[in-house]
Design a protein around this motif. Sequence first.
Motif: not given
Ligand SMILES: Cc1cc2nc3c(=O)[nH]c(=O)nc-3n(C[C@H](O)[C@H](O)[C@H](O)COP(=O)(O)O)c2cc1C
Length: 209
Positions: A57-59, A61-62, A133, A136, A161, A163-165
């Motif tokens: 998880s980077f931010t 959510t996961t 994701i 993608g 988790t 944004g929408s993918t």
């Molecule tokens: C480098 C990067 C690339 C991403 N690419 C996508 C994407 O292709 N499609 C999408 O729906 N969200 C994308 N996101 C949004 C993340 O998948 C989403 O915010 C996710 O819930 C973050 O999870 P985390 O908080 O566990 O890191 C991207 C985010 C980052 C930082």
Amino acid sequence: MKHFTHLLYLILPFLTVFCGCEKEPVTDRQDTQQQVTPPPAPPAPSQDAKVLVVSFSFTGTTKSIATTLAELSGGTLYSIEPETTYGSENNTYYDQNTRAYQEQYGPASVRPAIKKTLDNAGDYDVILLGFPIWYGKAPRVIFTFLDAYPFKGKTVVPFITSGSTGISSAAAELKSAYAGITWKNGDRLNGKTREQLKSWLESSGIKVK
Ligand SMILES: Cc1cc2nc3c(=O)[nH]c(=O)nc-3n(C[C@H](O)[C@H](O)[C@H](O)COP(=O)(O)O)c2cc1C
């Protein structure tokens, strides 16, 4: 006479049920003679399966979803930690100069180093594998993790988790790269309530404690 008619209306349904003389439609009768295939039963929860809930998880959510899944399943919670953490600039995901962008669009062989701190990886029967994701697909650290801990013959249930993918593209890539794993269909779990996560675990064949 009027009373008798009312009484007849009241008892007539019971009489027809008891004597079995209600007419069946012809089509129904034909159906009962055919072999009816029952719908597939949901997978039986593995009673004693040892569950590992892994996430990158980077931010956050996961990680938060992984924590709930571990609580519900009684599984061991483990976080994949890159050797070098991803800086906040990686959040600007259309910037082609970021590390995340370059890794994801680099050669398929890219494997960012992770801290190899998972003990007794071979003890687990079911692994829930969560990640955000990125462009993608699964972040390349997930591939580093599966190279380090191959889970051959084990059941892995991916979850994401985003944004929408959706999960399909990421899951397909993982399935083809790690064909020795028994992959289950995963899901996108953003915004699911505890109850929904509980149902999701059960539908994936994982016992909820
Ligand atoms: C480098 C990067 C690339 C991403 N690419 C996508 C994407 O292709 N499609 C999408 O729906 N969200 C994308 N996101 C949004 C993340 O998948 C989403 O915010 C996710 O819930 C973050 O999870 P985390 O908080 O566990 O890191 C991207 C985010 C980052 C930082």
